[in-house]
Scaffold this motif. Structure first.
Motif, PDB file in Angstrom:
ATOM      1  N   VAL A   1      -4.748   0.086   9.381  1.00 40.00           N
ATOM      2  CA  VAL A   1      -4.253   0.480   8.060  1.00 40.00           C
ATOM      3  C   VAL A   1      -4.637   1.923   7.754  1.00 40.00           C
ATOM      4  O   VAL A   1      -3.825   2.708   7.242  1.00 40.00           O
ATOM      5  CB  VAL A   1      -4.791  -0.472   6.977  1.00 40.00           C
ATOM      6  CG1 VAL A   1      -4.447   0.053   5.578  1.00 40.00           C
ATOM      7  CG2 VAL A   1      -4.218  -1.866   7.169  1.00 40.00           C
ATOM      8  N   LEU A   2      -5.853   2.292   8.069  1.00 43.16           N
ATOM      9  CA  LEU A   2      -6.302   3.665   7.850  1.00 43.16           C
ATOM     10  C   LEU A   2      -5.443   4.662   8.607  1.00 43.16           C
ATOM     11  O   LEU A   2      -5.086   5.733   8.089  1.00 43.16           O
ATOM     12  CB  LEU A   2      -7.771   3.823   8.272  1.00 43.16           C
ATOM     13  CG  LEU A   2      -8.813   3.495   7.225  1.00 43.16           C
ATOM     14  CD1 LEU A   2     -10.223   3.493   7.858  1.00 43.16           C
ATOM     15  CD2 LEU A   2      -8.776   4.494   6.080  1.00 43.16           C
ATOM     16  N   GLN A   3      -5.087   4.330   9.839  1.00 42.62           N
ATOM     17  CA  GLN A   3      -4.256   5.211  10.634  1.00 42.62           C
ATOM     18  C   GLN A   3      -2.885   5.392   9.993  1.00 42.62           C
ATOM     19  O   GLN A   3      -2.353   6.503   9.929  1.00 42.62           O
ATOM     20  CB  GLN A   3      -4.109   4.661  12.046  1.00 42.62           C
ATOM     21  CG  GLN A   3      -5.385   4.715  12.860  1.00 42.62           C
ATOM     22  CD  GLN A   3      -5.248   4.032  14.219  1.00 42.62           C
ATOM     23  OE1 GLN A   3      -4.189   3.527  14.576  1.00 42.62           O
ATOM     24  NE2 GLN A   3      -6.339   4.022  14.985  1.00 42.62           N
TER      25      GLN A   3
ATOM     26  N   LEU B   1      -2.117   4.993   6.796  1.00 42.09           N
ATOM     27  CA  LEU B   1      -2.277   5.738   5.549  1.00 42.09           C
ATOM     28  C   LEU B   1      -2.472   7.222   5.806  1.00 42.09           C
ATOM     29  O   LEU B   1      -1.982   8.068   5.040  1.00 42.09           O
ATOM     30  CB  LEU B   1      -3.458   5.188   4.755  1.00 42.09           C
ATOM     31  CG  LEU B   1      -3.257   3.816   4.108  1.00 42.09           C
ATOM     32  CD1 LEU B   1      -4.545   3.348   3.454  1.00 42.09           C
ATOM     33  CD2 LEU B   1      -2.139   3.866   3.070  1.00 42.09           C
ATOM     34  N   ALA B   2      -3.178   7.547   6.884  1.00 42.86           N
ATOM     35  CA  ALA B   2      -3.381   8.957   7.234  1.00 42.86           C
ATOM     36  C   ALA B   2      -2.036   9.649   7.508  1.00 42.86           C
ATOM     37  O   ALA B   2      -1.809  10.799   7.136  1.00 42.86           O
ATOM     38  CB  ALA B   2      -4.298   9.078   8.435  1.00 42.86           C
ATOM     39  N   ILE B   3      -1.123   8.924   8.160  1.00 41.24           N
ATOM     40  CA  ILE B   3       0.209   9.481   8.431  1.00 41.24           C
ATOM     41  C   ILE B   3       0.976   9.628   7.117  1.00 41.24           C
ATOM     42  O   ILE B   3       1.617  10.653   6.860  1.00 41.24           O
ATOM     43  CB  ILE B   3       0.987   8.581   9.405  1.00 41.24           C
ATOM     44  CG1 ILE B   3       0.267   8.545  10.765  1.00 41.24           C
ATOM     45  CG2 ILE B   3       2.404   9.062   9.582  1.00 41.24           C
ATOM     46  CD1 ILE B   3       0.856   7.539  11.732  1.00 41.24           C
ATOM     47  N   LEU B   4       0.895   8.611   6.256  1.00 43.47           N
ATOM     48  CA  LEU B   4       1.625   8.640   4.985  1.00 43.47           C
ATOM     49  C   LEU B   4       1.169   9.778   4.088  1.00 43.47           C
ATOM     50  O   LEU B   4       1.978  10.408   3.401  1.00 43.47           O
ATOM     51  CB  LEU B   4       1.424   7.311   4.248  1.00 43.47           C
ATOM     52  CG  LEU B   4       2.214   6.113   4.740  1.00 43.47           C
ATOM     53  CD1 LEU B   4       1.718   4.850   4.041  1.00 43.47           C
ATOM     54  CD2 LEU B   4       3.690   6.299   4.478  1.00 43.47           C
ATOM     55  N   GLU B   5      -0.133  10.032   4.088  1.00 41.66           N
ATOM     56  CA  GLU B   5      -0.695  11.018   3.188  1.00 41.66           C
ATOM     57  C   GLU B   5      -0.821  12.393   3.818  1.00 41.66           C
ATOM     58  O   GLU B   5      -1.251  13.352   3.183  1.00 41.66           O
ATOM     59  CB  GLU B   5      -2.064  10.543   2.699  1.00 41.66           C
ATOM     60  CG  GLU B   5      -1.966   9.245   1.896  1.00 41.66           C
ATOM     61  CD  GLU B   5      -3.308   8.655   1.549  1.00 41.66           C
ATOM     62  OE1 GLU B   5      -4.342   9.206   2.008  1.00 41.66           O
ATOM     63  OE2 GLU B   5      -3.361   7.639   0.818  1.00 41.66           O
ATOM     64  N   GLY B   6      -0.427  12.492   5.095  1.00 46.49           N
ATOM     65  CA  GLY B   6      -0.559  13.751   5.799  1.00 46.49           C
ATOM     66  C   GLY B   6       0.501  14.765   5.424  1.00 46.49           C
ATOM     67  O   GLY B   6       1.462  14.470   4.761  1.00 46.49           O
TER      68      GLY B   6
ATOM     69  N   ASP C   1      -7.219  -0.171  -0.743  1.00 48.66           N
ATOM     70  CA  ASP C   1      -8.380  -0.355   0.124  1.00 48.66           C
ATOM     71  C   ASP C   1      -7.965  -0.949   1.471  1.00 48.66           C
ATOM     72  O   ASP C   1      -7.491  -2.095   1.533  1.00 48.66           O
ATOM     73  CB  ASP C   1      -9.376  -1.283  -0.581  1.00 48.66           C
ATOM     74  CG  ASP C   1     -10.655  -1.497   0.201  1.00 48.66           C
ATOM     75  OD1 ASP C   1     -10.793  -0.916   1.299  1.00 48.66           O
ATOM     76  OD2 ASP C   1     -11.524  -2.250  -0.273  1.00 48.66           O
ATOM     77  N   PRO C   2      -8.138  -0.221   2.581  1.00 49.52           N
ATOM     78  CA  PRO C   2      -7.781  -0.761   3.898  1.00 49.52           C
ATOM     79  C   PRO C   2      -8.537  -2.037   4.257  1.00 49.52           C
ATOM     80  O   PRO C   2      -7.983  -2.904   4.937  1.00 49.52           O
ATOM     81  CB  PRO C   2      -8.138   0.388   4.855  1.00 49.52           C
ATOM     82  CG  PRO C   2      -8.087   1.616   4.016  1.00 49.52           C
ATOM     83  CD  PRO C   2      -8.570   1.193   2.660  1.00 49.52           C
ATOM     84  N   VAL C   3      -9.782  -2.156   3.813  1.00 47.21           N
ATOM     85  CA  VAL C   3     -10.552  -3.370   4.097  1.00 47.21           C
ATOM     86  C   VAL C   3      -9.929  -4.563   3.375  1.00 47.21           C
ATOM     87  O   VAL C   3      -9.806  -5.655   3.936  1.00 47.21           O
ATOM     88  CB  VAL C   3     -12.023  -3.188   3.678  1.00 47.21           C
ATOM     89  CG1 VAL C   3     -12.793  -4.501   3.846  1.00 47.21           C
ATOM     90  CG2 VAL C   3     -12.678  -2.088   4.514  1.00 47.21           C
ATOM     91  N   ALA C   4      -9.512  -4.355   2.129  1.00 51.66           N
ATOM     92  CA  ALA C   4      -8.840  -5.428   1.387  1.00 51.66           C
ATOM     93  C   ALA C   4      -7.528  -5.797   2.047  1.00 51.66           C
ATOM     94  O   ALA C   4      -7.190  -6.984   2.178  1.00 51.66           O
ATOM     95  CB  ALA C   4      -8.620  -4.994  -0.059  1.00 51.66           C
ATOM     96  N   ALA C   5      -6.776  -4.799   2.487  1.00 53.16           N
ATOM     97  CA  ALA C   5      -5.476  -5.057   3.120  1.00 53.16           C
ATOM     98  C   ALA C   5      -5.621  -5.868   4.396  1.00 53.16           C
ATOM     99  O   ALA C   5      -4.705  -6.605   4.782  1.00 53.16           O
ATOM    100  CB  ALA C   5      -4.766  -3.739   3.408  1.00 53.16           C
ATOM    101  N   ALA C   6      -6.759  -5.744   5.070  1.00 56.65           N
ATOM    102  CA  ALA C   6      -6.973  -6.460   6.327  1.00 56.65           C
ATOM    103  C   ALA C   6      -7.087  -7.970   6.120  1.00 56.65           C
ATOM    104  O   ALA C   6      -7.008  -8.729   7.092  1.00 56.65           O
ATOM    105  CB  ALA C   6      -8.225  -5.931   7.021  1.00 56.65           C
TER     106      ALA C   6
ATOM    107  N   MET D   1       0.831  -1.194   0.000  1.00 57.37           N
ATOM    108  CA  MET D   1       0.000   0.000   0.000  1.00 57.37           C
ATOM    109  C   MET D   1       0.870   1.250   0.000  1.00 57.37           C
ATOM    110  O   MET D   1       2.071   1.197   0.281  1.00 57.37           O
ATOM    111  CB  MET D   1      -0.924   0.030   1.219  1.00 57.37           C
ATOM    112  CG  MET D   1      -1.814  -1.173   1.378  1.00 57.37           C
ATOM    113  SD  MET D   1      -3.088  -0.911   2.644  1.00 57.37           S
ATOM    114  CE  MET D   1      -4.240   0.153   1.738  1.00 57.37           C
ATOM    115  N   GLY D   2       0.228   2.384  -0.278  1.00 63.30           N
ATOM    116  CA  GLY D   2       0.903   3.665  -0.237  1.00 63.30           C
ATOM    117  C   GLY D   2       0.136   4.684  -1.052  1.00 63.30           C
ATOM    118  O   GLY D   2      -0.786   4.334  -1.807  1.00 63.30           O
ATOM    119  N   PRO D   3       0.497   5.946  -0.933  1.00 64.67           N
ATOM    120  CA  PRO D   3      -0.178   6.989  -1.704  1.00 64.67           C
ATOM    121  C   PRO D   3      -0.011   6.768  -3.198  1.00 64.67           C
ATOM    122  O   PRO D   3       0.862   6.026  -3.651  1.00 64.67           O
ATOM    123  CB  PRO D   3       0.529   8.277  -1.254  1.00 64.67           C
ATOM    124  CG  PRO D   3       1.198   7.925   0.031  1.00 64.67           C
ATOM    125  CD  PRO D   3       1.533   6.474  -0.055  1.00 64.67           C
TER     126      PRO D   3
END
Length: 271
Positions: free
Chosen positions: A262-264, A266-271, A232-237, A70-72
């Protein structure tokens, strides 16, 4: 600036506590990876138009493990998958699959390895419209690859709910049915690794969950190795672990992921 001196430094460091330092000793009891990269680099373009897609990426895929990547947007996810699958040539570094350095293979031997030892699932299904579902399922054998075991093929078509659709062409199947055919095709010749690039991107949530369960079951029940790019965080889970990229570099990983965790990240990565 020439490729030999193109800078390859991440724009930011790893998340605190998310990665082992490069100098950390390898865990003695951890099995050898089924595939790995060392210092993987990929540069597109020339001169001032160069784009650094991958920057010294070291990643390992363990046998019988489901890894999500995953990633931006633009972080190098699909490029990494394509290089590991032998579909794209890296600018530098090394890709090793089942002990074989892909960079040392001739084009013919690389084609044979992809056909016989690797499986592929794409967002766009990539089924051949003139062939029936059954003919698509056995495509590797039709192209001169390993023979598909009839008992295994029967098991796949039953498990994937395709027994009454085998003589239908892709245009006669729903999107979910087409993707089930694509996943079954990827598993039909018992590959060492299945590479999946956004396999649920064109599916509704219910059908996407069905495809992800099929991939997870392939890992749990038959020991397949799956590497999946997803946004998709749900898919990654559904994966055993998630590897996060940013600016072409691995910056974090997450074991036993949940969609919320995963959402948390990604929020840091995209912040």
């Amino acid at each position: 600036m020439g490729l030999g001196i193109y800078p390859c430094q991440p724009k930011w460091g790893p998340m605190a506590g998310s990665l082992e330092p490069r100098s950390a000793p390898v865990q003695a009891l951890r099995p050898a990876p089924i595939a790995y990269t060392v210092g993987l680099r990929k540069v597109y373009g020339e001169g001032e138009s160069q784009v650094l897609a991958l920057c010294n990426v070291d990643i390992q895929l363990q046998a019988a493990e489901f890894t999500a990547i995953m990633g931006p947007s633009g972080s190098g996810k699909s490029t990494l998958l394509q290089c590991m699958a032998g579909l794209d040539h890296p600018t530098g570094g090394q890709v090793v699959v089942e002990g074989v350095d892909l960079g040392r293979l001739s084009p013919g031997r690389l084609t044979d390895l992809r056909r016989d030892r690797l499986g592929f699932v794409f967002q766009s299904f990539n089924l051949i419209p003139q062939l029936t579902a059954l003919e698509n399922l056995t495509l590797s054998e039709r192209l001169g690859g390993a023979r598909v075991d009839p008992a295994w093929l029967s098991h796949l078509t039953t498990a994937f709910g395709l027994t009454d659709r085998l003589h239908h062409r892709p245009a006669q199947l729903s999107g979910g049915q087409q993707q089930r055919v694509a996943v079954a095709r990827a598993l039909a010749h018992r590959p060492a690794i299945v590479f999946a690039d956004e396999p649920t991107g064109n599916l509704d949530s219910r059908t996407g969950a069905e495809v992800l369960r099929l991939l997870r079951n392939a890992v749990a029940q038959t020991g397949q190795t799956v590497a999946m790019v997803t946004h998709d965080p749900v898919a990654a889970a559904y994966a055993h672990r998630v590897v996060f990229l940013r600016d072409g570099a691995v910056v974090a990983h997450l074991a036993s992921p949940t969609a919320e965790a995963v959402l948390q990240r990604l929020a840091i990565l995209e912040g």
